[in-house]
Write an enzyme that holds these catalytic residues in place. Structure first.
Site, PDB file in Angstrom:
ATOM      1  N   ILE A  66       0.821  -1.217   0.000  1.00 12.98           N
ATOM      2  CA  ILE A  66       0.000   0.000   0.000  1.00 12.98           C
ATOM      3  C   ILE A  66       0.854   1.266   0.000  1.00 12.98           C
ATOM      4  O   ILE A  66       0.321   2.370   0.064  1.00 12.98           O
ATOM      5  CB  ILE A  66      -0.988   0.042   1.185  1.00 12.98           C
ATOM      6  CG1 ILE A  66      -0.252   0.097   2.516  1.00 12.98           C
ATOM      7  CG2 ILE A  66      -1.980  -1.113   1.110  1.00 12.98           C
ATOM      8  CD1 ILE A  66      -1.138   0.495   3.694  1.00 12.98           C
ATOM      9  N   SER A  67       2.158   1.130  -0.101  1.00 15.54           N
ATOM     10  CA  SER A  67       3.049   2.287  -0.043  1.00 15.54           C
ATOM     11  C   SER A  67       3.069   3.032  -1.388  1.00 15.54           C
ATOM     12  O   SER A  67       3.397   2.439  -2.417  1.00 15.54           O
ATOM     13  CB  SER A  67       4.471   1.838   0.294  1.00 15.54           C
ATOM     14  OG  SER A  67       5.419   2.822  -0.058  1.00 15.54           O
ATOM     15  N   PRO A  68       2.780   4.338  -1.383  1.00  9.51           N
ATOM     16  CA  PRO A  68       2.843   5.089  -2.641  1.00  9.51           C
ATOM     17  C   PRO A  68       4.248   5.122  -3.221  1.00  9.51           C
ATOM     18  O   PRO A  68       4.435   5.090  -4.438  1.00  9.51           O
ATOM     19  CB  PRO A  68       2.372   6.495  -2.249  1.00  9.51           C
ATOM     20  CG  PRO A  68       2.649   6.601  -0.782  1.00  9.51           C
ATOM     21  CD  PRO A  68       2.428   5.215  -0.251  1.00  9.51           C
ATOM     22  N   THR A  73       6.565   2.825  -2.834  1.00 10.77           N
ATOM     23  CA  THR A  73       6.855   1.519  -3.434  1.00 10.77           C
ATOM     24  C   THR A  73       6.322   1.493  -4.858  1.00 10.77           C
ATOM     25  O   THR A  73       7.008   1.055  -5.785  1.00 10.77           O
ATOM     26  CB  THR A  73       6.227   0.386  -2.595  1.00 10.77           C
ATOM     27  OG1 THR A  73       6.857   0.336  -1.313  1.00 10.77           O
ATOM     28  CG2 THR A  73       6.387  -0.966  -3.276  1.00 10.77           C
TER      29      THR A  73
END
Length: 198
Positions: free
Chosen positions: A11-13, A15
């Protein structure tokens, strides 16, 4: 052949924004990648960080500006406030772990899942979204429901290992020489490291 331990959250932007360029750099240097999805919210709690919603408003505002700028630089489509964020990271992470065990283009799967959150407004906690990403990237969609116990154990182990190795955010890259790089804005440094510059 160099290896990179890649700690990330689905869910990391950042990433998502790192994905294609990181894969290009790894391929350029013939590096193998060990994909290590983890629970970023738990990592923050273990390493002195805060989830975005609990940060000071100054930090929250800066994060939104920085995401917008990084998306422009990356050239990737980007929704600044996606419909399904945050969401449960575990199901998509288990699928990545199963895919890595099966063999195949895991990087493309990670990119498909993160794109689903940050560009396509899909919920990657849902089985049909995970199955579609698996199929799109050449994996058996049934991997979404296989090896769940092993996935859960590996997912938990990735978090413990990350804390022990000095990881505190995502994406986080560790070379086999224990050089550490945090964030998609450090990919140029990773590239230089793999070129032998430092």
């Amino acid at each position: 052949m160099p290896n990179i331990d890649y700690y990330f959250a689905t869910i990391s932007p950042f990433t998502y924004l790192a994905g294609p360029e990181f894969e290009r750099i790894a391929k350029k240097h013939g590096a193998t990648v060990t994909y290590k999805p983890l629970d970023i919210m738990a990592l923050f709690g273990r390493t002195g960080g805060l989830p975005p919603k609990d940060r000071h408003p100054n930090r929250q505002e800066y994060r939104l500006q920085d995401m917008r700028r990084r998306a422009i630089v990356s050239g990737l489509p980007f929704t600044q406030q996606p419909a399904f964020w945050p969401t449960n990271m575990a199901p998509s992470s288990y699928a990545i772990i199963a895919a890595q065990n099966a063999g195949g283009d895991v990087g493309s799967l990670v990119n498909a899942l993160t794109r689903s959150v940050w560009a396509d407004d899909k919920n990657i906690a849902e089985d049909d979204v995970i199955r579609a990403c698996l199929e799109e990237t050449g994996f058996d969609p049934a991997l979404a429901d296989s090896g769940l116990l092993e996935g859960a154990e590996t997912y938990a182990r990735n978090l413990e290992e990350a804390v022990a190795k000095g990881v505190f955010g995502a994406p986080f890259f560790i070379s086999d020489k224990d050089e550490r790089f945090w964030g998609q804005d450090r990919l140029d440094d990773l590239d230089r490291h793999l070129s032998g510059e430092f």
